[in-house]
Design an enzyme around this catalytic site. Sequence first.
Site, PDB file in Angstrom:
ATOM      1  N   GLU A 334       0.807  -1.229   0.000  1.00  0.00           N
ATOM      2  CA  GLU A 334       0.000   0.000   0.000  1.00  0.00           C
ATOM      3  C   GLU A 334       0.838   1.277   0.000  1.00  0.00           C
ATOM      4  O   GLU A 334       0.518   2.235   0.691  1.00  0.00           O
ATOM      5  CB  GLU A 334      -0.926   0.021   1.234  1.00  0.00           C
ATOM      6  CG  GLU A 334      -1.901  -1.116   1.268  1.00  0.00           C
ATOM      7  CD  GLU A 334      -2.721  -1.145   2.539  1.00  0.00           C
ATOM      8  OE1 GLU A 334      -3.930  -1.433   2.437  1.00  0.00           O
ATOM      9  OE2 GLU A 334      -2.187  -0.900   3.625  1.00  0.00           O
TER      10      GLU A 334
HETATM   11  C1  TNX Z   1      -4.467  -3.829   4.546  1.00  0.00           C
HETATM   12  S1  TNX Z   1      -3.015  -6.108   3.799  1.00  0.00           S
HETATM   13  C2  TNX Z   1      -3.184  -3.661   5.054  1.00  0.00           C
HETATM   14  C3  TNX Z   1      -3.018  -3.249   6.450  1.00  0.00           C
HETATM   15  C4  TNX Z   1      -4.334  -3.071   7.154  1.00  0.00           C
HETATM   16  C5  TNX Z   1      -5.288  -4.146   6.727  1.00  0.00           C
HETATM   17  C6  TNX Z   1      -6.586  -4.106   7.457  1.00  0.00           C
HETATM   18  C7  TNX Z   1      -1.836  -5.204   3.879  1.00  0.00           C
HETATM   19  C8  TNX Z   1      -0.621  -5.764   3.389  1.00  0.00           C
HETATM   20  N1  TNX Z   1      -2.037  -3.976   4.382  1.00  0.00           N
HETATM   21  O1  TNX Z   1      -2.249  -2.084   6.522  1.00  0.00           O
HETATM   22  O2  TNX Z   1      -4.094  -3.130   8.521  1.00  0.00           O
HETATM   23  O3  TNX Z   1      -5.535  -4.018   5.351  1.00  0.00           O
HETATM   24  O4  TNX Z   1      -7.360  -5.212   7.141  1.00  0.00           O
END
Ligand code: TNX
Length: 526
Positions: A334
């Site tokens: 992300e």
């Molecule tokens: C996505 S999955 C994220 C996290 C969040 C999560 C909450 C991923 C690699 N990153 O930063 O905590 O969703 O479900």
Amino acid sequence: MKRLSPRRLLVVVLTALGLVCAGLSAGAGRAAAASTFPNVVVPAPVSETADGTTFTLPANATLSSDDANTGGYLAGVLRASTGYVLPLTVGATSPGTIALSLTGAPATVGAEGYQLTVSTSGVLIQAQQAAGLFHGVQTLLQLLPGAVMSPGVQPGPWTVPGGTILDYPRFGYRGAMLDIARHFFSVAQVERYIDELALYKVNYLHLHLSDDQGWRIAVNSWPNLATYGGSTEVGGGAGGYWTQADYSAVVAYAASRYLTVVPEIDMPGHTNAALASYAQLNCSGTAPALYTGTNVGFSSLCVSLPLTYTFVDQVLGEIAALTPGPYLHIGGDEASSTPASDYSTFIGKAEQIVAAHGKSVMGWHDITNAGTPPAGAQAQFWGTTTSAPTVAAAAANGTKVVMSPANHAYLDMKYNRKTRLGQTWAGLVDVNTAYGWDPGNYLTGVTGSEVAGVEGPLWTETIVTSADIEYMAFPRLPALAELGWSPWSTHDQTAFDARLGAQGPRWKAMGVNYYHSTQITWPAGS
Ligand code: TNX
């Protein structure tokens, strides 16, 4: 038709039963009546042969073990609930009533498997390595009544079905992730979770040690990361951090339960806590405020800044030195505030730094967008689709894939719309959804041999206490653990649901705060 009196009916039924039984035993050549192991072990073992006998632990039983740690673990559990003395001898020449032996196991059990033999005189667990003995011990405990997991003395009797189990894992990586960044969790809380994971033969503990809302491990060369960056959490609470001695204690405790720790420092996004701690890490030269919300994708390390790589090298260097396991997880997810070309530059450099510290890199599957990862890398798939072309391309080039599809494996998803904790962005995940997929045949173009295994991540934006952790992990984590361990030939939802129900009394005895999924029939009182 003439009605039969109740007494006459009983005679007719008993006679009919007797004929059926006689036929059965004649057909079985007078061997013990056809018997099967009770369907209670999670993950399901590779093979089981019951012999129809039982063994009951006598009050004067003894233990022998070729491995002191595993012998001590079993003695601790059994002494507490049985109240028996259970003297333990390590490396004895004569086997105890329960014997854990590092000789004589078939080669097929490998590094983590075991053979368990229950005869009328005792129990023998054989393995090639201590981890296998430990996993065999978990199976033995699951064959005993659930009250065996109680911390206080229970009445018994302590009876096990007779026969032989041969067992070893499908995948080498069976993980659980805990996010101690969004909310801080203490060493004792993580050790409690380790004990619960170990029951289901989980062998990797991935710790998410840094995020926008908090930096949770002391780094000597950058002290403000912990003391300032660790001073809050989601919702504005006090947060906290582990000293390096704390981290080492968790690593050692995990090792005593045969789990390897994978530390994660999430980069280049998810870094607000670090950027807030050191103004000089920011492209602007100005530190942002600490962050206690739950947005993602707004922070980025400064890719063009040479100091960024000094930082990454020193942080990963200190953590590598404290970590006996092979992997350093660099996050990489992300990073929506990092331009794509910067992202590739950064991930490439971070991968080199990990290698320079003698470790293999692990990252969320986003790292496969930055080009082929180096040899020995693992990419962790967290998407909600069954097609991920960059992951398949990396896998074809040798990157192993750890499967955490969010719509099946995310332990922070709600079970149903009424679940108080958790999120819904990847969907609702009840037990049968957590269990209902094949990690070895899930992503288009990724074959079973390219899959390292399965991991259940628990993000903690809404998770605050150990009771919360347990509510989200149980009963889904055992479903994921079974997908990671058991051969696909054992996969059967109805049978699994029954095995899982059998865990209820164990969790009850241990005080585990599990979710009573309506998909499972829980035994009365559990
Ligand atoms: C996505 S999955 C994220 C996290 C969040 C999560 C909450 C991923 C690699 N990153 O930063 O905590 O969703 O479900």
